[in-house]
Write an enzyme that holds these catalytic residues in place. Structure first.
Site: not given
Ligand code: LLP
Length: 419
Positions: A239, A276, A316, A342
């Site tokens: 996150g 991310r 988003y 489209c």
């Molecule tokens: N762990 C779990 C259980 C998760 O659901 C996620 C992301 C992560 C780790 C990794 O989170 P990060 O470090 O990447 O924030 N498609 C969306 C983001 C969806 C995130 C889903 N879960 C976007 O493009 O912003």
């Protein structure tokens, strides 16, 4: 810090001119920098110092095999949410004993597969899943290591689609119910309680929600320990946010310091699931302007990448920096950058001031490494982009551009009765 920089005004990925990749591989193409991926992983990992920890990279963010292999070589574990991701991790040389399996919808087949390779932990998200996992493990004569994903009900202050730790969220179990569920887990055959898990959301740009979640999790860990459970690890999820525009998320060091401060002298392994922050700014989407158009009201730059290739702005309302690969010296113009799909939602930027762009010019979308290619589709029957990994002065195509044959693979024309 990333390795996409200008040399004499022209944008490079490490030692490779993006123009070279466009000429040789075509557009649209996702381009990742190996040095940046390495740096991001190393910095994140080092932030935990000597404390026992496992960084389980969230495969969903960017799952190309070459990227997973690079991270596996650096010692990464992996956070997966499907058998498909598990197979990618294994194919890339990842170690099963460093894999955690999250997700509300694990099927029995997926549980079986993960049990058979011996993963580190199942992050269980409901009581029903606990029972099913117990049955599957017992059938196999295996023992499933489990954490419950608890939902601490904190507001991560992020986009509602990527906030996951609120009471109304589909994820996890309410933290008030966790002690009773841990007691059930401990009593079920085929399960071994090993940890506590949580993930409150993505693109977190403040520490406060992380600390609020930590306080609740540690209270729970203490209670579970008093109840006689042996909690070995605390998985705080992923996150951590990145800078897309002007966000100032905590650095990995500040994040780790805050978490370790809250931890006190508890002897717990810390598991993290960053996606991310490792991949986001390690990738760009390279595209070419097809043509420009002016409808009297607005000027449009029509590019050869669309919402099917990079959906974050459409889904988003996400802001991504757009840059010309070679910047024209004239004053900027206010334009909408749109794709060929489209749908009116097919835009990358609205009313953005960019240097004048003409047909044939190359542009990049920055910060596209995470949730870029992995969310691409073939909508409008558009083959998905190629993926390139740059490493110093060389680059490799790590996924070739899809072809027409790829678009129709698996499809069959059936005889239909004549009208
Ligand atoms: N762990 C779990 C259980 C998760 O659901 C996620 C992301 C992560 C780790 C990794 O989170 P990060 O470090 O990447 O924030 N498609 C969306 C983001 C969806 C995130 C889903 N879960 C976007 O493009 O912003």
């Amino acid at each position: 810090m990333n390795h996409f920089e200008r040399r004499d005004g022209e944008l490079f990925a490490e030692g490779v001119a993006l123009r070279t990749i466009a000429d040789e591989v075509g557009t649209p193409t996702y381009i990742y920098s190996a040095a940046t991926l390495t740096r991001h992983f190393t910095v994140f990992d080092a932030a935990w110092g000597d404390i026992d920890h496992t960084v389980c990279y969230a495969v969903k963010a960017l799952s190309n095999l070459s990227v997973l292999a690079l991270l596996a070589r650096l010692g990464a574990g992996f956070d997966i949410v499907s058998s498909g991701e598990l197979r990618r991790v294994l194919a890339a040389g990842g170690v099963p004993s460093k894999v955690v399996f999250s997700g509300v919808g694990k099927t029995r087949d997926e549980m079986r597969e993960a049990l058979s390779v011996g993963i580190k932990c199942f992050n269980v998200e409901s009581e029903a899943e606990l029972h099913e996992l117990s049955e599957v493990a017992t059938e196999l004569g295996a023992v499933a290591p489990v954490s419950l994903r608890v939902n601490p009900d904190v507001d991560p202050k992020t986009h509602p689609y990527i906030a996951t730790g609120l009471r109304e969220s589909k994820f996890g179990v309410p933290w008030q119910r966790a002690p009773a569920l841990y007691a059930k887990a401990a009593a079920l055959p085929g399960l071994k309680v090993v940890g506590v898990d949580c993930h409150i959301g993505s693109q977190l740009s403040e520490l406060a929600p992380v600390l609020a979640a930590m306080a609740k999790l540690l209270e729970l860990v203490d209670q579970l320990t008093a109840d006689g459970h042996r909690i070995q690890h605390l998985d705080i999820g992923g996150g951590l946010g990145i800078t897309y525009q002007d966000e100032t998320p905590p650095t990995p060091a500040a994040y780790a310091k805050a978490v370790m401060g809250a931890l006190g002298d508890r002897q717990l392994e810390i598991v993290t699931e960053p996606g991310r922050v490792i991949a986001g700014n390690a990738g760009v989407l390279l595209m070419r302007c097809i043509r420009t158009k002016d409808n009297g009201e607005r000027e449009f730059v029509v590019v050869d990448a669309g919402m099917n290739d990079a959906i974050r702005p459409a889904l988003y309302g996400a802001w991504h920096t757009l840059e010309a690969v070679v910047v024209a010296p004239e004053p900027p113009r206010r334009v909408d950058v749109v794709g060929p799909v489209c749908e009116s939602g097919d835009f990358f930027a609205k009313q953005r001031d960019l240097p004048p762009i003409v047909a044939g010019d190359l542009l990049v979308m920055r910060s596209a490494g995470a949730y870029g290619f992995v969310m691409a589709s073939q909508y409008n029957s558009r083959p998905r982009p190629a993926e390139v990994l740059v490493n110093g002065d060389r680059y490799d195509v790590v996924r070739r551009r899809e072809s027409y044959e790829d678009l129709v693979r698996g499809e069959i024309i059936v005889e239909t009765p004549e009208a």
